[in-house]
Design a protein around this motif. Structure first.
Motif, PDB file in Angstrom:
ATOM      1  N   GLU A   1       0.821  -1.220   0.000  1.00 44.31           N
ATOM      2  CA  GLU A   1       0.000   0.000   0.000  1.00 44.31           C
ATOM      3  C   GLU A   1       0.849   1.261   0.000  1.00 44.31           C
ATOM      4  O   GLU A   1       0.390   2.330  -0.411  1.00 44.31           O
ATOM      5  CB  GLU A   1      -0.929   0.022   1.228  1.00 44.31           C
ATOM      6  N   LEU A   2       2.078   1.135   0.454  1.00 43.93           N
ATOM      7  CA  LEU A   2       2.977   2.290   0.455  1.00 43.93           C
ATOM      8  C   LEU A   2       3.186   2.807  -0.964  1.00 43.93           C
ATOM      9  O   LEU A   2       3.229   4.012  -1.194  1.00 43.93           O
ATOM     10  CB  LEU A   2       4.308   1.923   1.106  1.00 43.93           C
ATOM     11  N   MET A   3       3.259   1.894  -1.925  1.00 45.90           N
ATOM     12  CA  MET A   3       3.438   2.322  -3.309  1.00 45.90           C
ATOM     13  C   MET A   3       2.174   2.999  -3.835  1.00 45.90           C
ATOM     14  O   MET A   3       2.256   3.914  -4.648  1.00 45.90           O
ATOM     15  CB  MET A   3       3.841   1.137  -4.184  1.00 45.90           C
ATOM     16  N   ASP A   4       1.004   2.568  -3.354  1.00 47.05           N
ATOM     17  CA  ASP A   4      -0.244   3.248  -3.722  1.00 47.05           C
ATOM     18  C   ASP A   4      -0.229   4.685  -3.212  1.00 47.05           C
ATOM     19  O   ASP A   4      -0.657   5.606  -3.917  1.00 47.05           O
ATOM     20  CB  ASP A   4      -1.457   2.509  -3.154  1.00 47.05           C
ATOM     21  N   LEU A   5       0.261   4.861  -1.989  1.00 48.14           N
ATOM     22  CA  LEU A   5       0.360   6.205  -1.413  1.00 48.14           C
ATOM     23  C   LEU A   5       1.281   7.089  -2.241  1.00 48.14           C
ATOM     24  O   LEU A   5       0.948   8.229  -2.559  1.00 48.14           O
ATOM     25  CB  LEU A   5       0.863   6.130   0.032  1.00 48.14           C
ATOM     26  N   LEU A   6       2.433   6.550  -2.627  1.00 47.60           N
ATOM     27  CA  LEU A   6       3.383   7.333  -3.420  1.00 47.60           C
ATOM     28  C   LEU A   6       2.824   7.635  -4.813  1.00 47.60           C
ATOM     29  O   LEU A   6       3.027   8.732  -5.341  1.00 47.60           O
ATOM     30  CB  LEU A   6       4.723   6.613  -3.507  1.00 47.60           C
ATOM     31  N   ALA A   7       2.104   6.684  -5.391  1.00 48.96           N
ATOM     32  CA  ALA A   7       1.478   6.922  -6.692  1.00 48.96           C
ATOM     33  C   ALA A   7       0.426   8.022  -6.575  1.00 48.96           C
ATOM     34  O   ALA A   7       0.334   8.894  -7.453  1.00 48.96           O
ATOM     35  CB  ALA A   7       0.854   5.629  -7.230  1.00 48.96           C
ATOM     36  N   SER A   8      -0.339   8.016  -5.492  1.00 49.79           N
ATOM     37  CA  SER A   8      -1.329   9.075  -5.269  1.00 49.79           C
ATOM     38  C   SER A   8      -0.646  10.428  -5.104  1.00 49.79           C
ATOM     39  O   SER A   8      -1.141  11.444  -5.607  1.00 49.79           O
ATOM     40  CB  SER A   8      -2.182   8.769  -4.035  1.00 49.79           C
ATOM     41  N   ALA A   9       0.472  10.435  -4.409  1.00 49.56           N
ATOM     42  CA  ALA A   9       1.221  11.689  -4.239  1.00 49.56           C
ATOM     43  C   ALA A   9       1.710  12.210  -5.587  1.00 49.56           C
ATOM     44  O   ALA A   9       1.631  13.417  -5.860  1.00 49.56           O
ATOM     45  CB  ALA A   9       2.396  11.477  -3.287  1.00 49.56           C
ATOM     46  N   GLU A  10       2.203  11.313  -6.432  1.00 50.01           N
ATOM     47  CA  GLU A  10       2.658  11.740  -7.760  1.00 50.01           C
ATOM     48  C   GLU A  10       1.499  12.288  -8.581  1.00 50.01           C
ATOM     49  O   GLU A  10       1.655  13.281  -9.291  1.00 50.01           O
ATOM     50  CB  GLU A  10       3.352  10.589  -8.471  1.00 50.01           C
ATOM     51  N   THR A  11       0.333  11.669  -8.471  1.00 51.65           N
ATOM     52  CA  THR A  11      -0.856  12.153  -9.171  1.00 51.65           C
ATOM     53  C   THR A  11      -1.238  13.536  -8.673  1.00 51.65           C
ATOM     54  O   THR A  11      -1.550  14.440  -9.473  1.00 51.65           O
ATOM     55  CB  THR A  11      -2.030  11.173  -8.973  1.00 51.65           C
ATOM     56  N   LEU A  12      -1.196  13.734  -7.371  1.00 53.40           N
ATOM     57  CA  LEU A  12      -1.514  15.040  -6.787  1.00 53.40           C
ATOM     58  C   LEU A  12      -0.508  16.098  -7.237  1.00 53.40           C
ATOM     59  O   LEU A  12      -0.891  17.213  -7.599  1.00 53.40           O
ATOM     60  CB  LEU A  12      -1.543  14.948  -5.263  1.00 53.40           C
ATOM     61  N   LEU A  13       0.770  15.743  -7.234  1.00 51.01           N
ATOM     62  CA  LEU A  13       1.797  16.692  -7.682  1.00 51.01           C
ATOM     63  C   LEU A  13       1.589  17.073  -9.141  1.00 51.01           C
ATOM     64  O   LEU A  13       1.720  18.247  -9.507  1.00 51.01           O
ATOM     65  CB  LEU A  13       3.196  16.110  -7.470  1.00 51.01           C
ATOM     66  N   ALA A  14       1.248  16.113  -9.973  1.00 53.36           N
ATOM     67  CA  ALA A  14       0.990  16.401 -11.382  1.00 53.36           C
ATOM     68  C   ALA A  14      -0.236  17.294 -11.537  1.00 53.36           C
ATOM     69  O   ALA A  14      -0.238  18.226 -12.349  1.00 53.36           O
ATOM     70  CB  ALA A  14       0.807  15.101 -12.157  1.00 53.36           C
ATOM     71  N   ALA A  15      -1.280  17.036 -10.744  1.00 54.04           N
ATOM     72  CA  ALA A  15      -2.514  17.812 -10.830  1.00 54.04           C
ATOM     73  C   ALA A  15      -2.319  19.254 -10.383  1.00 54.04           C
ATOM     74  O   ALA A  15      -2.971  20.155 -10.882  1.00 54.04           O
ATOM     75  CB  ALA A  15      -3.613  17.148 -10.007  1.00 54.04           C
ATOM     76  N   THR A  16      -1.415  19.469  -9.415  1.00 55.37           N
ATOM     77  CA  THR A  16      -1.190  20.829  -8.918  1.00 55.37           C
ATOM     78  C   THR A  16      -0.040  21.510  -9.643  1.00 55.37           C
ATOM     79  O   THR A  16       0.328  22.633  -9.292  1.00 55.37           O
ATOM     80  CB  THR A  16      -0.877  20.823  -7.413  1.00 55.37           C
ATOM     81  N   GLY A  17       0.525  20.840 -10.618  1.00 53.92           N
ATOM     82  CA  GLY A  17       1.660  21.429 -11.327  1.00 53.92           C
ATOM     83  C   GLY A  17       2.857  21.580 -10.413  1.00 53.92           C
ATOM     84  O   GLY A  17       3.638  22.517 -10.553  1.00 53.92           O
ATOM     85  N   ASN A  18       3.001  20.670  -9.460  1.00 55.97           N
ATOM     86  CA  ASN A  18       4.096  20.714  -8.492  1.00 55.97           C
ATOM     87  C   ASN A  18       4.120  22.019  -7.703  1.00 55.97           C
ATOM     88  O   ASN A  18       5.169  22.475  -7.256  1.00 55.97           O
ATOM     89  CB  ASN A  18       5.449  20.469  -9.168  1.00 55.97           C
ATOM     90  N   ALA A  19       2.948  22.641  -7.521  1.00 56.18           N
ATOM     91  CA  ALA A  19       2.855  23.913  -6.806  1.00 56.18           C
ATOM     92  C   ALA A  19       3.388  23.823  -5.383  1.00 56.18           C
ATOM     93  O   ALA A  19       3.854  24.818  -4.828  1.00 56.18           O
ATOM     94  CB  ALA A  19       1.406  24.411  -6.782  1.00 56.18           C
ATOM     95  N   VAL A  20       3.371  22.646  -4.800  1.00 55.78           N
ATOM     96  CA  VAL A  20       3.873  22.492  -3.439  1.00 55.78           C
ATOM     97  C   VAL A  20       5.360  22.855  -3.363  1.00 55.78           C
ATOM     98  O   VAL A  20       5.847  23.265  -2.316  1.00 55.78           O
ATOM     99  CB  VAL A  20       3.596  21.065  -2.900  1.00 55.78           C
ATOM    100  N   ALA A  21       6.076  22.744  -4.457  1.00 58.90           N
ATOM    101  CA  ALA A  21       7.488  23.123  -4.473  1.00 58.90           C
ATOM    102  C   ALA A  21       7.667  24.613  -4.191  1.00 58.90           C
ATOM    103  O   ALA A  21       8.733  25.048  -3.761  1.00 58.90           O
ATOM    104  CB  ALA A  21       8.130  22.766  -5.815  1.00 58.90           C
ATOM    105  N   LEU A  22       6.607  25.396  -4.408  1.00 57.42           N
ATOM    106  CA  LEU A  22       6.659  26.836  -4.158  1.00 57.42           C
ATOM    107  C   LEU A  22       6.193  27.214  -2.761  1.00 57.42           C
ATOM    108  O   LEU A  22       6.215  28.383  -2.396  1.00 57.42           O
ATOM    109  CB  LEU A  22       5.802  27.572  -5.193  1.00 57.42           C
ATOM    110  N   CYS A  23       5.773  26.247  -1.972  1.00 56.91           N
ATOM    111  CA  CYS A  23       5.282  26.502  -0.621  1.00 56.91           C
ATOM    112  C   CYS A  23       6.338  27.255   0.181  1.00 56.91           C
ATOM    113  O   CYS A  23       7.495  26.833   0.246  1.00 56.91           O
ATOM    114  CB  CYS A  23       4.935  25.177   0.063  1.00 56.91           C
ATOM    115  N   PRO A  24       5.980  28.379   0.804  1.00 57.87           N
ATOM    116  CA  PRO A  24       6.980  29.159   1.545  1.00 57.87           C
ATOM    117  C   PRO A  24       7.527  28.433   2.773  1.00 57.87           C
ATOM    118  O   PRO A  24       8.620  28.746   3.245  1.00 57.87           O
ATOM    119  CB  PRO A  24       6.224  30.434   1.952  1.00 57.87           C
TER     120      PRO A  24
END
Length: 127
Positions: free
Chosen positions: A94-117
Motif C-alpha cells: 500500500e505504500l506504493m499506492d500512497l506514493l502513486a497518489s502523491a505523484e498524481t496530486l503533484l501532477a494535478a497541482t503542477g508541483n505547486a507544493v514546491a513553491l510553498c513558503p
C-alpha cells in the motif's frame, strides 16, 4: 484511518482522532526525507542490501543504515537475514499506492507544493 481538517495546522478533535492524526503525521514525517523516499522507491523494485543502496544512492553506509533503521522502526521496511547479509524490502504494498497518489496530486497541482513558503524546494535548499 481518516485524515480530516481545514487548511494547514487544523486542530484534531479531542477524541481518538488526535492519535489517528499523530499516526498520519509520523507516517508522512518518515517519508519526508529525500534519502528515505529514495530508499522506499528503490525497494519498490525489489529487495536490496544496505551495500546495494549505498552503491545506487551514492551515500555513506552509515547514512543509508540510519535511514533504513528509521524506516524499519516505522514498520515500513523489514529485513530478511541471509547468512551475514540482510535483504530489505517494503512491508506493505500500500505504500506504493500512497506514493502513486502523491505523484498524481503533484501532477494535478503542477508541483505547486514546491513553491510553498514553508516546505518548498527553495526553503529546503536554503535551510
Amino acid at each position: 484511518m481518516t485524515i480530516d481538517g481545514e487548511g494547514c495546522g487544523a486542530a484534531a478533535s479531542p477524541s481518538g482522532a488526535a492519535s489517528e492524526l499523530d499516526a498520519a503525521v509520523a507516517l508522512f514525517h518518515s517519508l519526508s526525507d529525500g534519502t528515505r523516499l529514495a530508499i522506499v522507491r528503490r525497494l519498490a523494485r525489489g529487495e536490496a542490501r544496505v551495500a546495494d543502496l549505498v552503491g545506487e544512492l551514492g551515500l555513506a553506509q552509515s547514512t543509508v543504515s540510519a535511514h533504513v533503521a528509521c524506516l524499519r522502526d516505522c514498520n515500513l521496511v523489514e529485513g530478511r537475514p541471509q547468512g551475514r547479509q540482510v535483504f530489505y524490502s517494503l512491508t506493505r504494498p500500500e505504500l506504493m499506492d500512497l506514493l502513486a497518489s502523491a505523484e498524481t496530486l503533484l501532477a494535478a497541482t503542477g508541483n505547486a507544493v514546491a513553491l510553498c513558503p514553508n516546505y518548498g524546494t527553495d526553503t529546503v535548499e536554503s535551510a
